[in-house]
Scaffold this active site. Structure first.
Site, PDB file in Angstrom:
ATOM      1  N   LYS A 134       1.813  14.660  -0.045  1.00  0.00           N
ATOM      2  CA  LYS A 134       1.239  13.183   0.351  1.00  0.00           C
ATOM      3  C   LYS A 134       0.345  13.263   1.636  1.00  0.00           C
ATOM      4  O   LYS A 134       1.001  13.851   2.899  1.00  0.00           O
ATOM      5  CB  LYS A 134       2.055  12.246   0.160  1.00  0.00           C
ATOM      6  CG  LYS A 134       1.491  10.580  -0.031  1.00  0.00           C
ATOM      7  CD  LYS A 134       2.674   9.602  -0.369  1.00  0.00           C
ATOM      8  CE  LYS A 134       2.183   8.120  -0.262  1.00  0.00           C
ATOM      9  NZ  LYS A 134       3.417   7.148  -0.488  1.00  0.00           N
ATOM     10  N   SER A 211       1.913   3.791  -3.956  1.00  0.00           N
ATOM     11  CA  SER A 211       1.125   4.556  -3.309  1.00  0.00           C
ATOM     12  C   SER A 211       1.014   5.994  -3.660  1.00  0.00           C
ATOM     13  O   SER A 211      -0.084   6.633  -3.001  1.00  0.00           O
ATOM     14  CB  SER A 211       1.223   4.158  -1.712  1.00  0.00           C
ATOM     15  OG  SER A 211       2.489   4.644  -1.385  1.00  0.00           O
ATOM     16  N   SER A 235       6.512   3.058  -4.320  1.00  0.00           N
ATOM     17  CA  SER A 235       5.457   4.083  -4.378  1.00  0.00           C
ATOM     18  C   SER A 235       5.722   5.465  -4.947  1.00  0.00           C
ATOM     19  O   SER A 235       4.653   6.474  -4.971  1.00  0.00           O
ATOM     20  CB  SER A 235       4.944   4.164  -2.965  1.00  0.00           C
ATOM     21  OG  SER A 235       4.363   3.091  -2.311  1.00  0.00           O
TER      22      SER A 235
END
Lengths: 548, 548
Positions: A134, A211, A235
């Site tokens: 990420k 997310s 997330s």
């Protein structure tokens, strides 16, 4: 690409960031063919690999589970470079299809692969395994900076070492792609001004979740086999669920975050935790085992000093099914998934009971956690957004300005809220313990939805209760794929009368056709810090479902 | 005694509280004889028991260690009632000598003892063991309220269950006395407007330490064999050290605090932890074993989910000696104690090295922790003091108003300070890990002073660095008795030039005569959450010292 110095507008910073990304993708060799232009992409991206990749690339990226692929790499039946190149090209394809990448690490990954291939003996628990990451997780060796989706941070030097990634690196992995996340990293979808919107690989009209929705889109395209997400309200679990992969959120402080870059550093009333997003269940335990074998608490002292100790059930686990959370009724495919899995568990000899959480007031949990996300009233992130002039996105507005609980707190107000949180946690723990009273066995895990339904249409992920509940409680939770939305079996209940505004919003969103073929996943939740037990229970449940 | 309703002045509330205490002491039967009037008490209280107690009482309260006493109780070679009565009378004596009690639980303790004696079989790990408790720890069954030393809370109903004490109760203990603590529970001495000053049983001109200084005075008089303290800056270790008993501060969240009553509930940037104060080393491990066997995390969900797992050294531990903390030079008897123990360890085959902490900047640690104690600028406790009109005591002023770091923080300022704290912790952890580099063995524990010297004259405990350092780092730490101040061996170094104001203050305080015969103790510190290892190291060190 030029320098970022003195760029006057936020749009120019965005162009710079995208040019960086595009330049990294331009390195793909051989070029990808057979992908329609952006405007002509099909609703589902699932058939694109056949057109764009070689049979061998498809074999490498699709045919093996993590354990199997690691075995082939370790036995040197396949070179690290071949595996790396296959995933690099498939990731580039995933980017074209879903807009999930912030950078393809083409040169670095191939260099790393060649190095690993050159070793006389394979070494490390992750030898040759490609890992996607990420964007806001700082990294050594990545070209670009870590903007954490704030335009204000684009091009600023925020990379640097990251304890978790250093561990994986030491174990022989190959980092090959960095993935998108939403503005503030606090949406359950993935849209930012920096990179735009990431879409679901099964249906581009739906979100890939958030997310960690760049990771989920990439993994849902099989453009990665193991990715690293983070979870403070859903997330990891929400995006994993929305693309039918596996995801695991440990209790906080089990896995380190040293070197991650996001707003709110030093805020500790509610915290996130990194965790795995993987194409199969093996990947979850592998991630945890490797992360903890490094004893990260010796470097990041706030982590819990506790080895990874696999749990073994000596009799079938006792499962409590949470059919709904007392606030929002799940969509029909979710309820069907619960029923199917509960039935399978019962058939396999497990004790299956209901988890009646209405008296436990999940809405109260949301009131507490939504306030604790922003004890500064959101000042810091709103300031960062203002700093660059980028617009505030609707889901940012939703999670900060539209939550009535959010305000800047005095220290005493913060203390009071922490006491409320602790009291809520104690009540929940008491309810769980009580299931073991009166000669009953205590519930081992809760089986529940990871969301009210499948992936939502864009902009509609406005109810976090099914995941954030377990963040407030700090319970470990894994998601796993179960089924897909099937209009023939998942008709809308036209007689249902919504019980409140949120329930109405969610009810009205549903029509079977809108979600057709979208993956439907479930969630397994354990008591705080019982990570090992949750993964063991997941294995038992999947065995009951007839999976290996 | 009357009711507290409508009492107009703080002095009247104090009188009420003292009358409650005195009434509980008036129950002692037979009455204590042979104690001089308050004004004629000798400097040392160590000879008082001989005059006031029977030979059998002295035998019971002095002749046995905890393990031995528990053995006699379990084998029913002595009745619980006889043991309880002996400790009750000796505690009353300790009160007369040192002013250490807020309440003697005469009736309840004897009733409990009779009940335990009536059982057909002894049961529980603490069967019949008298345990004394700090006043601000809520208790079921105690008559009086929990004022936590605030006059404003005197007579208010703040008792109630306490998870830790419930556990001990379930294991068969006898609660028999409740002990004093200072105003705000944030002095390293024990003085409050409610109960006045508690003095050291070895020298009434010296403090018994604080904040668990009622416990230490009581245990130093052998009026208790195991007491419960709490430690957020030294509050177990400092008082234990000052009376030559054993004390142990675990890392936070290992032992629960549910049901404790103090200001700052919900404040979590720096937290305290309860721990044992005992007459021998066995009591430390016993306390931890029993506390954790109950799995308190199932009730108090913020606790670390980790069983008590005794540590065993497979070779002699490696000890690092911290001769000073880089800020304040310890008094000569402390340095002598370090030297004696280090020599003994070396002779026993341990590797002993220096812990040079000057580059680690302990002063910085104090700057961080002193601010984190009062992120509200002390508003809450100052408000509580103001509420009743009681005067602010000098050591309250010292720890709040005289610390330049203390101020009410915004949320962002708080986050920043937490980041500084975490960075400091990471640097310290790194330094510790580094001792294992280059083929060296890593240091197992640090041996250091628990204070700059022996117990100070009243009002002089104005340097917390030797204990609070380990609270900031959240390292477990045990104190143990080593020697006593000996003017013949502990001459003042007349040539020493103090390095800063605090060093000067501490240097000038010392003269061998002033501290003559005061106990001198040392501290063993381990890495975070390595409670088991610290106690194992302490056992090795004591064996090296020729103790069992």
């Amino acid at each position: 690409m030029g320098s970022l110095a003195n760029l006057p507008t936020w749009q120019e910073k965005v162009s710079w960031a995208r040019a960086q990304r595009d330049a990294s993708l331009a390195k793909v060799e051989p070029k990808l063919n057979g992908i329609p232009e952006a405007d002509n992409l099909p609703l589902s991206s699932q058939d694109l690999p056949k057109a764009a990749l070689t049979a061998r690339e498809i074999e490498i990226t699709e045919q093996y589970g993590i354990t199997e692929l690691l075995g082939l790499l370790r036995e040197r039946k396949v070179s690290v470079e071949e595996v790396t190149r296959a995933f690099l090209r498939r990731a580039a394809l995933a980017q074209a299809a879903t807009n999930c990448l912030t950078e393809l690490l083409w040169d670095q990954a191939i260099e790393r692969a060649k190095y690993l291939d050159s070793l006389p003996e394979p070494r490390g628990a992750l030898f040759g395994l490609p890992i996607s990451t990420k964007e806001h997780h700082g990294m050594v060796g990545a070209n670009v900076t870590t903007s954490a989706s704030f335009v204000a941070w684009v091009g600023k030097a925020h990379g640097g070492p990251n304890l978790l990634y250093d561990t994986f690196w030491d174990e022989g992995c190959v980092f090959f792609a960095r993935t998108t996340q939403p503005q503030t990293i606090m949406h359950l979808e993935t849209e930012s001004n920096v990179y735009g919107r990431t879409v679901n690989p099964y249906n581009r009209d739906l979100t890939s979740g958030g997310s960690s929705g760049g990771e989920s889109a990439l993994l849902g395209m099989r453009g990665s086999i193991l990715g690293v997400g983070g979870d403070i309200g859903g997330s990891i679990r929400c995006p994993a669920a929305h693309v039918g992969i596996y995801g695991f959120k440990p209790s906080i402080k089990r896995v380190g975050t040293a070197g991650f870059r996001n707003a709110g550093a030093g805020k500790e009333t509610i915290q996130g935790c990194p965790g795995p997003m993987t194409v199969d269940r093996d990947g979850l335990e592998l991630f945890m085992k490797v992360a903890l074998a490094a004893k990260p608490w010796r470097v990041e002292p706030s982590l819990t000093v506790k080895e990874w100790t696999p749990y073994k059930f000596t009799r079938p686990p006792k499962i409590a099914v949470q059919w709904w959370d007392g606030v929002v009724q799940p969509h029909p495919p979710m309820t069907r998934a619960l029923r199917e899995v509960a039935d399978a568990c019962r058939k396999a000899g497990m004790e299956v009971v209901d988890w009646n959480c209405e008296p436990l007031d999940h809405r109260k949990a949301w009131d507490i956690i939504s306030a604790l996300y922003w004890p500064d009233g959101g000042k810091e992130v709103l300031g960062l957004i203002k700093e660059s002039g980028e617009p505030m996105l609707p889901l940012t507005k939703f999670i900060i300005e539209e939550q009535p609980t959010v305000k800047e707190l005095t220290q005493h107000e913060l203390w009071k809220l922490c006491v409320e949180r602790d009291e809520y946690r104690a009540r929940y723990a008491q309810a769980w313990s009580k299931t073991g009273n009166d000669g009953h066995r205590e519930v081992d895990v809760i089986l529940c939805p990871p969301s009210f339904g499948a992936a939502t249409p864009h902009g509609q992920s406005r109810y976090w209760g099914y995941t954030a509940q377990w963040n407030l409680l700090d319970y470990p939770a894994a998601v796993f794929p179960v089924t897909q939305v099937d209009p023939a079996r998942d008709a809308k209940d036209l007689d249902y009368v919504p019980k409140n505004d949120q329930d109405k919003f969610v009810y009205e969103m549903y029509s079977p056709e809108r979600f057709s073929n979208a993956p439907v996943s479930l969630q397994v939740v354990g008591r705080r810090q019982e990570e090992e037990k949750v993964l063991a229970a997941l294995a038992e449940i999947e065995r009951a479902m007839g999976r290996a």
